[in-house]
Design a protein around this motif. Sequence first.
Motif, PDB file in Angstrom:
ATOM      1  N   ILE A 199       0.856  -1.185   0.000  1.00 23.71           N
ATOM      2  CA  ILE A 199       0.000   0.000   0.000  1.00 23.71           C
ATOM      3  C   ILE A 199       0.890   1.231   0.000  1.00 23.71           C
ATOM      4  CG2 ILE A 199      -1.876  -1.168   1.224  1.00 23.71           C
ATOM      5  CD1 ILE A 199      -1.007   0.240   3.763  1.00 23.71           C
ATOM      6  N   PRO A 200       0.383   2.390  -0.446  1.00 22.40           N
ATOM      7  CA  PRO A 200       1.205   3.608  -0.494  1.00 22.40           C
ATOM      8  C   PRO A 200       1.698   4.000   0.895  1.00 22.40           C
ATOM      9  CG  PRO A 200      -0.832   3.904  -1.738  1.00 22.40           C
ATOM     10  CD  PRO A 200      -0.972   2.622  -0.993  1.00 22.40           C
ATOM     11  N   TYR A 201       2.966   4.433   0.952  1.00 20.25           N
ATOM     12  CA  TYR A 201       3.540   4.874   2.224  1.00 20.25           C
ATOM     13  C   TYR A 201       3.781   6.372   2.191  1.00 20.25           C
ATOM     14  CZ  TYR A 201       7.096   5.964   5.710  1.00 20.25           C
ATOM     15  OH  TYR A 201       7.787   6.549   6.728  1.00 20.25           O
ATOM     16  N   SER A 202       3.407   7.050   3.266  1.00 20.11           N
ATOM     17  CA  SER A 202       3.684   8.480   3.409  1.00 20.11           C
ATOM     18  C   SER A 202       4.336   8.722   4.758  1.00 20.11           C
ATOM     19  CB  SER A 202       2.396   9.301   3.321  1.00 20.11           C
ATOM     20  OG  SER A 202       2.646  10.647   3.707  1.00 20.11           O
ATOM     21  N   PRO A 203       5.501   9.371   4.800  1.00 20.38           N
ATOM     22  CA  PRO A 203       6.142   9.664   6.092  1.00 20.38           C
ATOM     23  C   PRO A 203       5.339  10.634   6.945  1.00 20.38           C
ATOM     24  CG  PRO A 203       7.269  10.801   4.316  1.00 20.38           C
ATOM     25  CD  PRO A 203       6.285   9.882   3.664  1.00 20.38           C
ATOM     26  N   TYR A 204       4.324  11.280   6.348  1.00 14.12           N
ATOM     27  CA  TYR A 204       3.481  12.220   7.081  1.00 14.12           C
ATOM     28  C   TYR A 204       2.105  11.632   7.373  1.00 14.12           C
ATOM     29  CZ  TYR A 204       7.118  15.054   4.983  1.00 14.12           C
ATOM     30  OH  TYR A 204       8.336  15.525   4.554  1.00 14.12           O
ATOM     31  N   GLY A 205       1.959  10.324   7.180  1.00  9.84           N
ATOM     32  CA  GLY A 205       0.666   9.678   7.355  1.00  9.84           C
ATOM     33  C   GLY A 205       0.395   9.173   8.753  1.00  9.84           C
ATOM     34  N   PHE A 206       1.282   9.492   9.695  1.00  9.24           N
ATOM     35  CA  PHE A 206       1.075   9.032  11.065  1.00  9.24           C
ATOM     36  C   PHE A 206       1.830   9.939  12.036  1.00  9.24           C
ATOM     37  CE2 PHE A 206       4.292   6.614   8.809  1.00  9.24           C
ATOM     38  CZ  PHE A 206       5.422   6.815   9.570  1.00  9.24           C
ATOM     39  N   ALA A 207       1.389   9.920  13.292  1.00  8.95           N
ATOM     40  CA  ALA A 207       2.028  10.712  14.349  1.00  8.95           C
ATOM     41  C   ALA A 207       2.707   9.764  15.321  1.00  8.95           C
ATOM     42  CB  ALA A 207       0.994  11.559  15.078  1.00  8.95           C
ATOM     43  N   VAL A 208       3.953  10.079  15.686  1.00  7.10           N
ATOM     44  CA  VAL A 208       4.745   9.211  16.560  1.00  7.10           C
ATOM     45  C   VAL A 208       4.892   9.855  17.938  1.00  7.10           C
ATOM     46  CG1 VAL A 208       6.956   8.048  16.899  1.00  7.10           C
ATOM     47  CG2 VAL A 208       6.022   8.300  14.589  1.00  7.10           C
ATOM     48  N   HIS A 209       4.643   9.057  18.975  1.00 10.33           N
ATOM     49  CA  HIS A 209       4.809   9.516  20.354  1.00 10.33           C
ATOM     50  C   HIS A 209       5.635   8.484  21.120  1.00 10.33           C
ATOM     51  CE1 HIS A 209       3.832  11.578  24.124  1.00 10.33           C
ATOM     52  NE2 HIS A 209       3.623  10.391  24.645  1.00 10.33           N
ATOM     53  N   LYS A 210       6.785   8.913  21.649  1.00 12.20           N
ATOM     54  CA  LYS A 210       7.611   8.012  22.466  1.00 12.20           C
ATOM     55  C   LYS A 210       7.047   7.985  23.880  1.00 12.20           C
ATOM     56  CE  LYS A 210      12.216   8.310  22.341  1.00 12.20           C
ATOM     57  NZ  LYS A 210      13.571   8.842  22.698  1.00 12.20           N
ATOM     58  N   THR A 211       6.907   6.794  24.431  1.00 12.59           N
ATOM     59  CA  THR A 211       6.342   6.672  25.774  1.00 12.59           C
ATOM     60  C   THR A 211       7.388   6.410  26.855  1.00 12.59           C
ATOM     61  OG1 THR A 211       5.852   4.342  25.309  1.00 12.59           O
ATOM     62  CG2 THR A 211       4.072   5.935  24.980  1.00 12.59           C
ATOM     63  N   GLU A 212       8.501   5.717  26.514  1.00 11.03           N
ATOM     64  CA  GLU A 212       9.505   5.420  27.521  1.00 11.03           C
ATOM     65  C   GLU A 212      10.811   4.975  26.872  1.00 11.03           C
ATOM     66  OE1 GLU A 212      11.128   5.986  30.234  1.00 11.03           O
ATOM     67  OE2 GLU A 212       9.306   5.643  31.426  1.00 11.03           O
ATOM     68  N   VAL A 213      11.898   5.076  27.641  1.00 13.37           N
ATOM     69  CA  VAL A 213      13.226   4.603  27.227  1.00 13.37           C
ATOM     70  C   VAL A 213      13.694   3.588  28.266  1.00 13.37           C
ATOM     71  CG1 VAL A 213      15.626   5.244  26.776  1.00 13.37           C
ATOM     72  CG2 VAL A 213      13.773   6.748  26.044  1.00 13.37           C
ATOM     73  N   TYR A 214      14.335   2.517  27.797  1.00 16.40           N
ATOM     74  CA  TYR A 214      14.674   1.405  28.683  1.00 16.40           C
ATOM     75  C   TYR A 214      16.149   1.025  28.624  1.00 16.40           C
ATOM     76  CZ  TYR A 214       9.606   0.749  28.399  1.00 16.40           C
ATOM     77  OH  TYR A 214       8.248   0.945  28.427  1.00 16.40           O
ATOM     78  N   ALA A 215      16.637   0.526  29.750  1.00 12.89           N
ATOM     79  CA  ALA A 215      17.926  -0.160  29.817  1.00 12.89           C
ATOM     80  C   ALA A 215      17.643  -1.657  29.823  1.00 12.89           C
ATOM     81  CB  ALA A 215      18.671   0.241  31.086  1.00 12.89           C
ATOM     82  N   ASN A 216      18.640  -2.446  29.491  1.00  6.10           N
ATOM     83  CA  ASN A 216      18.487  -3.900  29.454  1.00  6.10           C
ATOM     84  C   ASN A 216      19.308  -4.524  30.581  1.00  6.10           C
ATOM     85  OD1 ASN A 216      18.126  -6.580  28.849  1.00  6.10           O
ATOM     86  ND2 ASN A 216      19.299  -6.547  26.942  1.00  6.10           N
ATOM     87  N   ARG A 217      18.623  -5.115  31.563  1.00  8.72           N
ATOM     88  CA  ARG A 217      19.314  -5.769  32.672  1.00  8.72           C
ATOM     89  C   ARG A 217      19.561  -7.250  32.393  1.00  8.72           C
ATOM     90  NH1 ARG A 217      15.958  -3.920  37.981  1.00  8.72           N
ATOM     91  NH2 ARG A 217      14.372  -5.128  36.855  1.00  8.72           N
TER      92      ARG A 217
END
Length: 236
Positions: A199-217
Amino acid sequence: MKVRVKFSKYGPSRFLGHLDVMRYFQKAVRRAGIPIAFSSGFRPHMIMSFAAPLGLGVTSDGEYFDMELSRNMSSQDMIERFNEVLTEGFQVTGARKTPEGKKHNAMALTAAASYRVRLLQSAKIWPEDMAKQAELFCAQPSILVEKETKSGSKMADIKPGIYQFQVDAGEFTMLLSASSANYVKPKMVMEAFANWLEIPYSPYGFAVHKTEVYANRGMEDAPDFVSLEELGEDIE
């Protein structure tokens, strides 16, 4: 004392680049009267370092920077002082004491990040059974995308860096690798998914929201993710 500050970035501030955000918080530290420590030498500078930079246009509830304090200050006092001087689009939500040493820096610890991605373009071009299609997409033996590197573009397999990819009611939830060795961006995943669906892709077709950043234990092949905030403790 080393302190990790957590902040949100939203609204018009999402169009500020990483260097602008760094300079903004350096000024905010001065205005808020935070007792930050300075390096020694001919040109002393604030001892402050940010975790992984946020993409332009992306909002976030999980941004971090570390700083050294020259004297103690309570977590609550820091949060209140910051928010008194910050403009709309920024809000400090946490300030916690963390262990000393380079290996405990936010940037060095960053291993993964979680996101919510909301569709903006017409849902008619997306299949009705997107949840099932997302499962089939992740079941592929590899997911190849074109990545830009210092030596030019090359094809890379991002599947090992996709820990979670689900969709419900037109909103995607993702948990992606954010390590320097295998950084996977939400737009990479969305473009690969659209191409897979043909299907057609548009880099402006969605909104991105970061919720958290993680470390790996845990181990690389058996990760145990914990938020960067959880690695610190409140200062009384």
